[in-house]
Design a protein around this motif. Structure first.
Motif, PDB file in Angstrom:
ATOM      1  N   ASN A  33       1.196  -0.833  -0.035  1.00  0.00           N
ATOM      2  CA  ASN A  33      -0.202   0.254   0.188  1.00  0.00           C
ATOM      3  C   ASN A  33       0.609   1.228  -0.266  1.00  0.00           C
ATOM      4  O   ASN A  33       2.045   0.881   0.567  1.00  0.00           O
ATOM      5  N   MET A  34       0.183   2.540  -0.326  1.00  0.00           N
ATOM      6  CA  MET A  34       1.684   3.366  -0.956  1.00  0.00           C
ATOM      7  C   MET A  34       1.419   4.112   0.629  1.00  0.00           C
ATOM      8  O   MET A  34       1.927   5.124   0.001  1.00  0.00           O
ATOM      9  N   TYR A  35       0.821   4.351   1.512  1.00  0.00           N
ATOM     10  CA  TYR A  35       1.285   4.570   2.521  1.00  0.00           C
ATOM     11  C   TYR A  35       2.239   3.768   3.286  1.00  0.00           C
ATOM     12  O   TYR A  35       2.545   4.812   4.657  1.00  0.00           O
ATOM     13  N   ASP A  36       2.825   2.973   3.050  1.00  0.00           N
ATOM     14  CA  ASP A  36       3.980   2.703   3.599  1.00  0.00           C
ATOM     15  C   ASP A  36       4.831   2.309   2.623  1.00  0.00           C
ATOM     16  O   ASP A  36       6.222   2.482   3.244  1.00  0.00           O
ATOM     17  N   ALA A  37       4.960   3.708   1.626  1.00  0.00           N
ATOM     18  CA  ALA A  37       5.785   4.110   0.978  1.00  0.00           C
ATOM     19  C   ALA A  37       7.353   4.672   1.112  1.00  0.00           C
ATOM     20  O   ALA A  37       8.409   3.992   0.945  1.00  0.00           O
ATOM     21  N   PRO A  38       7.001   5.320   2.400  1.00  0.00           N
ATOM     22  CA  PRO A  38       7.972   5.899   3.534  1.00  0.00           C
ATOM     23  C   PRO A  38       9.137   5.019   3.573  1.00  0.00           C
ATOM     24  O   PRO A  38      10.341   4.793   4.029  1.00  0.00           O
ATOM     25  N   ARG A  39       8.495   3.735   4.415  1.00  0.00           N
ATOM     26  CA  ARG A  39       9.582   2.862   4.869  1.00  0.00           C
ATOM     27  C   ARG A  39      10.444   2.434   3.909  1.00  0.00           C
ATOM     28  O   ARG A  39      11.471   2.287   4.013  1.00  0.00           O
ATOM     29  N   TYR A  40       9.829   2.367   2.724  1.00  0.00           N
ATOM     30  CA  TYR A  40      10.922   1.731   0.724  1.00  0.00           C
ATOM     31  C   TYR A  40      11.478   2.682   0.878  1.00  0.00           C
ATOM     32  O   TYR A  40      12.650   2.060   0.525  1.00  0.00           O
ATOM     33  N   ILE A  41      11.355   4.013   0.674  1.00  0.00           N
ATOM     34  CA  ILE A  41      12.289   4.735  -0.126  1.00  0.00           C
ATOM     35  C   ILE A  41      12.973   5.297   1.684  1.00  0.00           C
ATOM     36  O   ILE A  41      14.508   4.837   1.424  1.00  0.00           O
ATOM     37  N   MET A  42      12.933   4.962   2.953  1.00  0.00           N
ATOM     38  CA  MET A  42      13.983   4.872   3.988  1.00  0.00           C
ATOM     39  C   MET A  42      15.153   4.054   4.028  1.00  0.00           C
ATOM     40  O   MET A  42      16.111   4.170   3.986  1.00  0.00           O
ATOM     41  N   GLU A  43      15.057   2.891   3.478  1.00  0.00           N
ATOM     42  CA  GLU A  43      15.326   1.490   3.118  1.00  0.00           C
ATOM     43  C   GLU A  43      16.804   1.403   1.716  1.00  0.00           C
ATOM     44  O   GLU A  43      17.731   1.764   2.265  1.00  0.00           O
ATOM     45  N   ASP A  44      15.802   2.031   1.191  1.00  0.00           N
ATOM     46  CA  ASP A  44      16.309   2.014  -0.390  1.00  0.00           C
ATOM     47  C   ASP A  44      16.777   3.846  -0.906  1.00  0.00           C
ATOM     48  O   ASP A  44      18.394   3.707  -1.729  1.00  0.00           O
ATOM     49  N   PHE A  45      16.671   4.813   0.328  1.00  0.00           N
ATOM     50  CA  PHE A  45      17.256   6.073   0.090  1.00  0.00           C
ATOM     51  C   PHE A  45      18.471   6.668   0.517  1.00  0.00           C
ATOM     52  O   PHE A  45      18.667   7.411   0.582  1.00  0.00           O
ATOM     53  N   ASN A  46      18.276   5.573   1.769  1.00  0.00           N
ATOM     54  CA  ASN A  46      19.048   5.190   3.530  1.00  0.00           C
ATOM     55  C   ASN A  46      18.928   6.856   3.216  1.00  0.00           C
ATOM     56  O   ASN A  46      19.483   8.189   3.773  1.00  0.00           O
ATOM     57  N   VAL A  47      17.625   7.805   3.480  1.00  0.00           N
ATOM     58  CA  VAL A  47      17.166   8.970   4.569  1.00  0.00           C
ATOM     59  C   VAL A  47      15.820   8.171   5.513  1.00  0.00           C
ATOM     60  O   VAL A  47      15.309   7.589   5.567  1.00  0.00           O
ATOM     61  N   ASP A  48      16.520   9.765   6.165  1.00  0.00           N
ATOM     62  CA  ASP A  48      15.522   9.588   7.298  1.00  0.00           C
ATOM     63  C   ASP A  48      13.922   9.652   7.069  1.00  0.00           C
ATOM     64  O   ASP A  48      13.077   9.831   5.834  1.00  0.00           O
ATOM     65  N   LYS A  49      12.778   9.362   7.922  1.00  0.00           N
ATOM     66  CA  LYS A  49      11.245   9.234   8.182  1.00  0.00           C
ATOM     67  C   LYS A  49      11.283  10.073   7.708  1.00  0.00           C
ATOM     68  O   LYS A  49       9.963  10.402   6.453  1.00  0.00           O
ATOM     69  N   GLU A  50      11.427  11.733   8.254  1.00  0.00           N
ATOM     70  CA  GLU A  50      10.234  13.141   7.931  1.00  0.00           C
ATOM     71  C   GLU A  50      10.812  13.587   5.968  1.00  0.00           C
ATOM     72  O   GLU A  50       9.709  13.674   5.736  1.00  0.00           O
ATOM     73  N   MET A  51      11.785  12.999   5.598  1.00  0.00           N
ATOM     74  CA  MET A  51      12.508  13.610   4.174  1.00  0.00           C
ATOM     75  C   MET A  51      11.584  12.306   3.241  1.00  0.00           C
ATOM     76  O   MET A  51      10.725  12.402   2.482  1.00  0.00           O
ATOM     77  N   ALA A  52      11.648  11.062   3.854  1.00  0.00           N
ATOM     78  CA  ALA A  52      10.963  10.123   3.607  1.00  0.00           C
ATOM     79  C   ALA A  52       9.050  10.175   3.030  1.00  0.00           C
ATOM     80  O   ALA A  52       8.856  10.350   1.784  1.00  0.00           O
ATOM     81  N   ILE A  53       8.846  10.254   4.055  1.00  0.00           N
ATOM     82  CA  ILE A  53       7.512  11.341   4.665  1.00  0.00           C
ATOM     83  C   ILE A  53       6.916  12.480   2.833  1.00  0.00           C
ATOM     84  O   ILE A  53       6.289  12.465   2.373  1.00  0.00           O
ATOM     85  N   LYS A  54       8.099  13.407   3.337  1.00  0.00           N
ATOM     86  CA  LYS A  54       7.679  14.548   2.503  1.00  0.00           C
ATOM     87  C   LYS A  54       7.790  14.194   1.203  1.00  0.00           C
ATOM     88  O   LYS A  54       6.870  15.025   0.060  1.00  0.00           O
ATOM     89  N   VAL A  55       9.022  13.600   1.037  1.00  0.00           N
ATOM     90  CA  VAL A  55       8.938  12.897  -0.434  1.00  0.00           C
ATOM     91  C   VAL A  55       7.206  12.269  -1.178  1.00  0.00           C
ATOM     92  O   VAL A  55       6.990  12.378  -2.319  1.00  0.00           O
ATOM     93  N   VAL A  56       7.207  11.627  -0.677  1.00  0.00           N
ATOM     94  CA  VAL A  56       6.227  10.380  -0.959  1.00  0.00           C
ATOM     95  C   VAL A  56       4.921  11.466  -1.201  1.00  0.00           C
ATOM     96  O   VAL A  56       4.054  11.045  -1.930  1.00  0.00           O
ATOM     97  N   SER A  57       4.380  11.936   0.518  1.00  0.00           N
ATOM     98  CA  SER A  57       3.539  13.105   0.215  1.00  0.00           C
ATOM     99  C   SER A  57       3.071  13.864  -1.070  1.00  0.00           C
ATOM    100  O   SER A  57       2.990  14.238  -1.908  1.00  0.00           O
ATOM    101  N   ALA A  58       4.808  14.204  -1.427  1.00  0.00           N
ATOM    102  CA  ALA A  58       4.608  15.300  -2.962  1.00  0.00           C
ATOM    103  C   ALA A  58       4.216  14.019  -3.916  1.00  0.00           C
ATOM    104  O   ALA A  58       4.111  14.689  -5.174  1.00  0.00           O
ATOM    105  N   TRP A  59       4.940  12.909  -3.978  1.00  0.00           N
ATOM    106  CA  TRP A  59       4.267  12.007  -5.211  1.00  0.00           C
ATOM    107  C   TRP A  59       2.727  11.919  -5.193  1.00  0.00           C
ATOM    108  O   TRP A  59       2.259  11.826  -5.759  1.00  0.00           O
TER     109      TRP A  59
END
Length: 71
Positions: free
Chosen positions: A31-57
């Motif tokens: 589910n795309m609401y879980d996407a920040p976790r994938y971004i954090m793992e695959d792009f090595n960013v913190d939770k705040e940045m991952a949520i910001k990027v997924v929200s913009a997407w």
């Protein structure tokens, strides 16, 4: 307008992550609401940045879908 390090990181990430998120969504792996976790793992960013990027997407995705409906 001053450009912060976070802004530069966001712009760089968006260029890489948006296509990744399109593929993740199409794969149906999560589910795309879980996407920040994938971004954090695959792009090595913190939770705040991952949520910001997924929200913009997500906002961009909604905007693209609205435009498609109007055609």
């Amino acid at each position: 307008m001053a450009t912060t390090e976070a802004d530069v990181l966001f712009d760089h990430l968006a260029d890489e992550v948006f296509p990744y998120l399109d593929e993740l969504r199409e794969s149906g792996v999560t589910n795309m609401y879980d996407a920040p976790r994938y971004i954090m793992e695959d792009f090595n960013v913190d939770k705040e940045m991952a949520i910001k990027v997924v929200s913009a997407w997500m906002q961009g995705f909604a905007d693209r879908k609205d435009k498609e409906k109007k055609k």
